[in-house]
Write an enzyme that holds these catalytic residues in place. Structure first.
Site, PDB file in Angstrom:
ATOM      1  N   TYR A 118      36.854  12.746  -4.245  1.00  0.00           N
ATOM      2  CA  TYR A 118      37.569  11.505  -4.549  1.00  0.00           C
ATOM      3  C   TYR A 118      36.625  10.341  -4.321  1.00  0.00           C
ATOM      4  O   TYR A 118      35.881  10.309  -3.339  1.00  0.00           O
ATOM      5  CB  TYR A 118      38.801  11.363  -3.658  1.00  0.00           C
ATOM      6  CG  TYR A 118      39.504  10.029  -3.817  1.00  0.00           C
ATOM      7  CD1 TYR A 118      40.542   9.877  -4.726  1.00  0.00           C
ATOM      8  CD2 TYR A 118      39.110   8.914  -3.076  1.00  0.00           C
ATOM      9  CE1 TYR A 118      41.182   8.652  -4.891  1.00  0.00           C
ATOM     10  CE2 TYR A 118      39.741   7.688  -3.239  1.00  0.00           C
ATOM     11  CZ  TYR A 118      40.769   7.566  -4.145  1.00  0.00           C
ATOM     12  OH  TYR A 118      41.384   6.351  -4.314  1.00  0.00           O
ATOM     13  N   GLU A 206      39.105   3.876  -9.799  1.00  0.00           N
ATOM     14  CA  GLU A 206      39.348   5.132  -9.087  1.00  0.00           C
ATOM     15  C   GLU A 206      38.920   6.323  -9.925  1.00  0.00           C
ATOM     16  O   GLU A 206      39.317   6.455 -11.085  1.00  0.00           O
ATOM     17  CB  GLU A 206      40.832   5.253  -8.732  1.00  0.00           C
ATOM     18  CG  GLU A 206      41.162   6.486  -7.907  1.00  0.00           C
ATOM     19  CD  GLU A 206      42.638   6.573  -7.578  1.00  0.00           C
ATOM     20  OE1 GLU A 206      42.990   6.466  -6.384  1.00  0.00           O
ATOM     21  OE2 GLU A 206      43.455   6.740  -8.518  1.00  0.00           O
TER      22      GLU A 206
END
Length: 398
Positions: A118, A206
């Protein structure tokens, strides 16, 4: 402003961020044609909506079926997957029970995945800097990771005076357990991502998951981008990517009248001047047991026409049981607001309870206008009194 994944990847590609080849499609036939342009043998068909959790989501008309991200091994399977998504409503954790209609899909080449990570960049309000977050738990909702395994989230911020440096990449890379060629690829990827974030005036960028391939490469398997609305005038090409079908119609209508409106899920409509006062108004409504249906700042230069438009937008929400108008007249005069309230109430044949609290410039004249209107307007002496009265009115109306 948010954009779709395929649009985000096209922007990132311009800055040297590694992404897989893919094509957007609006029909099953276009999806099959897109697959024919990709190498295969594995393809990924992704629903394009402004919400995360698509893979774990379910379609409203097929709750037991597959999610909004599907693998395919032929152009025929790609076409079938696209047909199952397009025109159907996808429900995810981020859409709420209403879900979002899928109007386009993204057909992307598959890749050999070794690890999923991530990575995100965002504006850190505490430090006033660009914050970077990374985690070894790629593919999961970062909120879940933060809740159950906060120690797995790595954080650092970039000083705007010095900007991004290679040590930022090395620090995060070591924390993620990367080494050798993977470390070099990650550093290059993060540098390109930071450049895109700052150059495009992003508020959020993101990548989840960020993939380490079996060949040691680093690729953005997904991408979510949000932009600072106040900076869009510098990026007309980005502004042109807006998809109004993904926006709340009430918010779009408010923008046309220069009103700051955000839809919420309560039953008390709010019309306030000033963002700070609007936040305080919503807080005190909650304090007294109610729930605001919206944030609405009419601004300091509201006219009767703008006030009328604000009422129409509030009343277009079928969940609204009562309305609270809370005005502090500084630049905005209370008599102008009062005239607008009366005009709107008459034009719209207002059928829900209306509580009005006025204070400031021309407050006596404003209250006189409301009192002589002949309308069933509930006057409030102060903010606490207004909150008590509107919460009571909403509960009685319900």
């Amino acid at each position: 402003m948010n954009i779709h994944e395929y649009q985000a990847k096209e922007l990132l590609r311009r800055y040297g961020v590694a992404v897989l080849d893919g094509y957007a499609a609006w029909t099953p036939a276009e999806a099959a044609a897109a697959a024919a342009k990709l190498p295969g043998p594995v393809y990924v068909v992704k629903s394009q909506i402004h919400a995360g959790g698509r893979g774990a989501g379910r379609f409203a008309d097929d709750p037991a079926g597959k999610g909004g991200v599907r693998l395919a091994r032929s152009a025929s399977e790609v076409e079938q997957a696209a047909a199952a998504m397009l025109g159907h409503t996808l429900v995810t954790r981020q859409t709420g029970p209403a879900g979002r209609m899928v109007r386009r899909v993204y057909v992307e080449a598959g890749c050999a995945i070794a690890r999923e990570l991530y990575l995100s960049l965002l504006i850190d309000r505490k430090t006033g800097r660009v914050g970077i977050m990374a985690s070894s738990d790629g593919g999961m909702e970062i909120e879940e990771v933060a809740s159950h395994h906060p120690e797995r989230i790595l954080r650092l911020s970039v000083d705007p005076a010095s900007g991004y440096s290679s040590f930022h990449g090395r620090r995060l890379g070591h924390g993620l357990g990367l080494a050798g060629g993977q470390m070099a690829a990650f550093g290059k990827f993060l540098a390109a991502l930071y450049q895109a974030f700052t150059a495009l005036d992003c508020s959020l960028l993101e990548i989840n998951p960020l993939v380490i391939t079996e060949a040691g490469g680093v690729v953005a398997l997904d991408a979510k981008m949000g932009f600072d609305d106040n900076a869009l005038f510098r990026h007309p090409d980005v502004a042109a990517l807006a998809d109004e079908a993904e926006e709340d119609p009430k918010e779009l209508e408010a923008a046309r009248h220069s009103l700051n409106y955000v839809a919420l899920d309560g039953t008390i409509g709010c019309m306030v001047n000033g963002a700070g006062l609007a936040m305080a108004t919503m807080d005190i409504i909650k304090l007294y047991g109610g729930a605001p249906a919206n944030f609405l700042d009419v601004g300091g230069g509201a006219t009767k026409e703008r006030v009328t438009a604000a009422f129409k937008i509030i009343l277009s929400d079928p969940h609204v049981e009562a309305i609270l108008v809370n005005i502090f007249g500084g630049i905005m005069r209370c008599d102008v607001i009062a005239e607008g309230v009366v005009a709107a109430a008459r034009e719209l044949s207002l059928s829900v309870p209306l509580v009005v609290r006025l204070e400031g410039t021309n407050v006596a004249l404003g209250k006189e206008i409301l009192a002589k209107s002949g309308l069933a307007i509930i006057a409030a002496d102060n903010l606490a009194d207004a909150a008590l009265k509107v919460v009571k009115a909403a509960k009685e109306a319900a």
